[in-house]
Design a protein around this motif. Structure first.
Motif, short mmCIF file in Angstrom:
data_model
loop_
_atom_site.label_atom_id
_atom_site.label_comp_id
_atom_site.label_asym_id
_atom_site.label_seq_id
_atom_site.Cartn_x
_atom_site.Cartn_y
_atom_site.Cartn_z
N LEU A 37 42.46 -3.97 6.32
CA LEU A 37 42.40 -5.44 6.23
C LEU A 37 43.77 -6.11 6.04
CD1 LEU A 37 39.15 -6.18 4.18
CD2 LEU A 37 39.68 -6.93 6.51
N PRO A 38 44.67 -5.58 5.21
CA PRO A 38 45.98 -6.25 5.09
C PRO A 38 46.71 -6.35 6.42
CG PRO A 38 45.68 -4.68 3.30
CD PRO A 38 44.56 -4.45 4.26
N ALA A 39 46.44 -5.42 7.35
CA ALA A 39 47.10 -5.45 8.65
C ALA A 39 46.34 -6.35 9.61
CB ALA A 39 47.20 -4.04 9.23
N TYR A 40 45.03 -6.13 9.79
CA TYR A 40 44.32 -6.88 10.83
C TYR A 40 43.58 -8.11 10.32
CZ TYR A 40 40.39 -3.60 9.72
OH TYR A 40 39.43 -2.84 9.12
N GLY A 41 43.61 -8.35 9.03
CA GLY A 41 43.04 -9.60 8.52
C GLY A 41 41.53 -9.56 8.39
N ASP A 42 41.01 -10.60 7.81
CA ASP A 42 39.59 -10.68 7.52
C ASP A 42 38.80 -10.97 8.80
OD1 ASP A 42 37.30 -10.61 6.06
OD2 ASP A 42 37.75 -12.34 4.79
N ILE A 43 37.48 -10.83 8.71
CA ILE A 43 36.60 -11.12 9.84
C ILE A 43 36.61 -12.62 10.13
CG2 ILE A 43 34.20 -11.14 10.63
CD1 ILE A 43 33.74 -8.65 8.87
N ASN A 44 36.82 -12.97 11.38
CA ASN A 44 36.72 -14.35 11.81
C ASN A 44 35.39 -14.60 12.51
OD1 ASN A 44 37.19 -16.77 13.69
ND2 ASN A 44 39.06 -16.80 12.45
N ILE A 45 35.00 -13.67 13.38
CA ILE A 45 33.74 -13.76 14.11
C ILE A 45 33.11 -12.37 14.14
CG2 ILE A 45 32.64 -14.23 16.35
CD1 ILE A 45 34.99 -16.10 16.97
N SER A 46 31.83 -12.31 13.80
CA SER A 46 31.08 -11.05 13.93
C SER A 46 30.46 -11.01 15.32
CB SER A 46 29.98 -10.98 12.86
OG SER A 46 30.53 -10.92 11.57
N LEU A 47 30.76 -9.98 16.07
CA LEU A 47 30.29 -9.88 17.44
C LEU A 47 28.93 -9.17 17.47
CD1 LEU A 47 33.66 -9.02 19.20
CD2 LEU A 47 32.49 -11.23 19.09
N THR A 48 27.94 -9.87 16.98
CA THR A 48 26.58 -9.38 16.96
C THR A 48 25.93 -9.57 18.33
OG1 THR A 48 25.84 -11.52 16.14
CG2 THR A 48 26.29 -9.82 14.50
N THR A 49 24.79 -8.92 18.54
CA THR A 49 24.07 -9.07 19.80
C THR A 49 23.18 -10.30 19.81
OG1 THR A 49 22.32 -7.62 18.96
CG2 THR A 49 24.09 -6.59 20.23
N LYS A 50 22.84 -10.79 18.62
CA LYS A 50 22.01 -11.99 18.51
C LYS A 50 22.18 -12.58 17.12
CE LYS A 50 17.95 -9.29 17.10
NZ LYS A 50 16.52 -8.95 17.40
N GLY A 51 21.75 -13.82 16.97
CA GLY A 51 21.78 -14.45 15.66
C GLY A 51 23.17 -14.83 15.19
N ASP A 52 23.32 -14.89 13.89
CA ASP A 52 24.54 -15.35 13.24
C ASP A 52 25.76 -14.53 13.65
OD1 ASP A 52 26.09 -16.83 11.17
OD2 ASP A 52 26.14 -14.86 10.19
N THR A 53 26.91 -15.23 13.78
CA THR A 53 28.16 -14.55 14.14
C THR A 53 29.26 -14.79 13.10
OG1 THR A 53 28.89 -16.45 15.48
CG2 THR A 53 27.68 -14.69 16.61
N SER A 54 28.89 -15.27 11.93
CA SER A 54 29.88 -15.54 10.90
C SER A 54 30.29 -14.25 10.19
CB SER A 54 29.31 -16.53 9.87
OG SER A 54 28.32 -15.91 9.08
N LYS A 55 31.21 -14.39 9.27
CA LYS A 55 31.65 -13.25 8.47
C LYS A 55 30.49 -12.62 7.71
CE LYS A 55 34.58 -12.28 4.46
NZ LYS A 55 35.56 -12.85 3.50
N ASP A 56 29.49 -13.43 7.38
CA ASP A 56 28.34 -12.93 6.62
C ASP A 56 27.59 -11.84 7.37
OD1 ASP A 56 28.97 -14.74 4.64
OD2 ASP A 56 27.51 -16.24 5.30
N SER A 57 27.72 -11.81 8.69
CA SER A 57 27.03 -10.80 9.50
C SER A 57 27.93 -9.61 9.83
CB SER A 57 26.51 -11.43 10.79
OG SER A 57 25.48 -12.37 10.52
N GLY A 58 29.01 -9.47 9.09
CA GLY A 58 29.96 -8.41 9.38
C GLY A 58 29.37 -7.02 9.31
N LEU A 59 28.38 -6.81 8.44
CA LEU A 59 27.75 -5.50 8.30
C LEU A 59 26.29 -5.51 8.76
CD1 LEU A 59 29.19 -4.29 4.87
CD2 LEU A 59 29.83 -3.54 7.17
N ALA A 60 25.94 -6.45 9.61
CA ALA A 60 24.57 -6.52 10.13
C ALA A 60 24.42 -5.48 11.23
CB ALA A 60 24.28 -7.92 10.65
N VAL A 61 24.37 -4.19 10.83
CA VAL A 61 24.37 -3.11 11.80
C VAL A 61 23.14 -3.13 12.69
CG1 VAL A 61 25.88 -1.59 10.49
CG2 VAL A 61 23.41 -1.56 10.04
#
Length: 279
Positions: free
Chosen positions: A122-146
């Motif tokens: 994370l210190p190198a590539y920074g925090d999540i800006n967009i979660s690239l999910t297949t559907k639904g929410d794409t915010s940081k909150d969906s970062g672990l929506a496996v």
């Protein structure tokens, strides 16, 4: 005498017009050549390529394309070498407030266990800006929506495409962002297990499921922009001009003006000779 002056004035006026047409011809031809690209650029369309390169010796690689049309972002990813049959969390990381983040290297592995974890990266590539999910929410909150992340096929390939609405900040700072895919298999058993411990992001998940597998940064110019170095000059040729007829038209106008000047010179000489004969 009056006729001579009129002819000379006509030639004088014709020459700048011909020169203007000839000078404008390459510009008009160039406009025709890149008209679609320039129109796209005027509408705010941009496209960027990202080469995904492995992290953690995962063997994963691929290509991502980010295409912007206003605030509509289309993300296309083709990746291979991922863990077969397993979901792979993927995100656009980085900052939209001017901070410089990039893909990590081996030095990010602070505890020296051979794995750069998400927390270490994370210190190198920074925090999540967009979660690239297949559907639904794409915010940081969906970062672990496996359950909404793409899964690799039996050959370890992921093919992903989705169009999202993003903020103007993302549009303005798209070149500062990058793509990271997660999920590795260091023991080669084609599944996620707890051989490398629990994920520091969610203890219910194995470290293998959340560690970064590949990363790529935006590169290249936006589609429709001027090629590097600008317009080539000094070659004297017409290569790359889509409408040579325009250039030919400018040349014909120049020749016509030159011909008119020549006729006027001959008329002037004849008039002078006639006056000499009279005297």
């Amino acid at each position: 005498m009056t006729g001579h002056r009129t002819a000379r004035l006509s030639a004088f006026l014709a020459l700048p017009a011909a020169l203007t047409l000839a000078a404008a011809a390459p510009a008009l031809a160039h406009e025709g050549h890149g008209g679609h690209q320039e129109a796209a650029a005027a509408k705010g369309s941009q496209a960027y390529q990202i080469d995904l390169e492995q992290l953690n010796d995962s063997g994963a690689s691929g290509t991502a394309m980010l295409s912007l049309d206003g605030t509509k972002l289309t993300v296309k990813i083709e990746a291979s070498g991922l863990v077969p049959g397993q979901p792979h969390a993927q995100h656009i990381h980085g900052s939209t407030d001017g901070h410089d983040f990039h893909c990590p290297d081996a030095s990010a592995d602070k505890n020296g266990d051979g794995i750069t974890t998400t927390a270490e990266g994370l210190p190198a590539y920074g925090d999540i800006n967009i979660s690239l999910t297949t559907k639904g929410d794409t915010s940081k909150d969906s970062g672990l929506a496996v359950d909404r992340m793409p899964a690799a096929d039996k050959d370890g390939k992921v093919s992903y495409e989705r169009t999202l609405t993003v903020s103007q900040d993302v549009v303005d700072h798209i070149k500062d962002l990058h793509v990271v895919q997660h999920g590795i298999d260091p023991n080669g058993n084609d599944k996620y297990d707890f051989g490398k411990g629990k994920s520091e992001l969610d203890p219910k998940l194995p470290q293998e499921a959340t560690a970064p597998a590949d990363c790529g940064m935006v590169k290249g110019a936006a589609v429709g922009s001027m090629p590097s170095g600008g317009v080539e000059t000094g070659s004297g040729g017409t290569q790359g001009i889509e409408s040579p007829g325009l250039l030919a038209g400018g040349g014909a106008a120049l020749l016509a003006a030159a011909g008119l000047l020549a006729v006027n010179r001959r008329n002037h000489q004849r008039t002078a000779e006639a006056r000499t004969d009279r005297h």
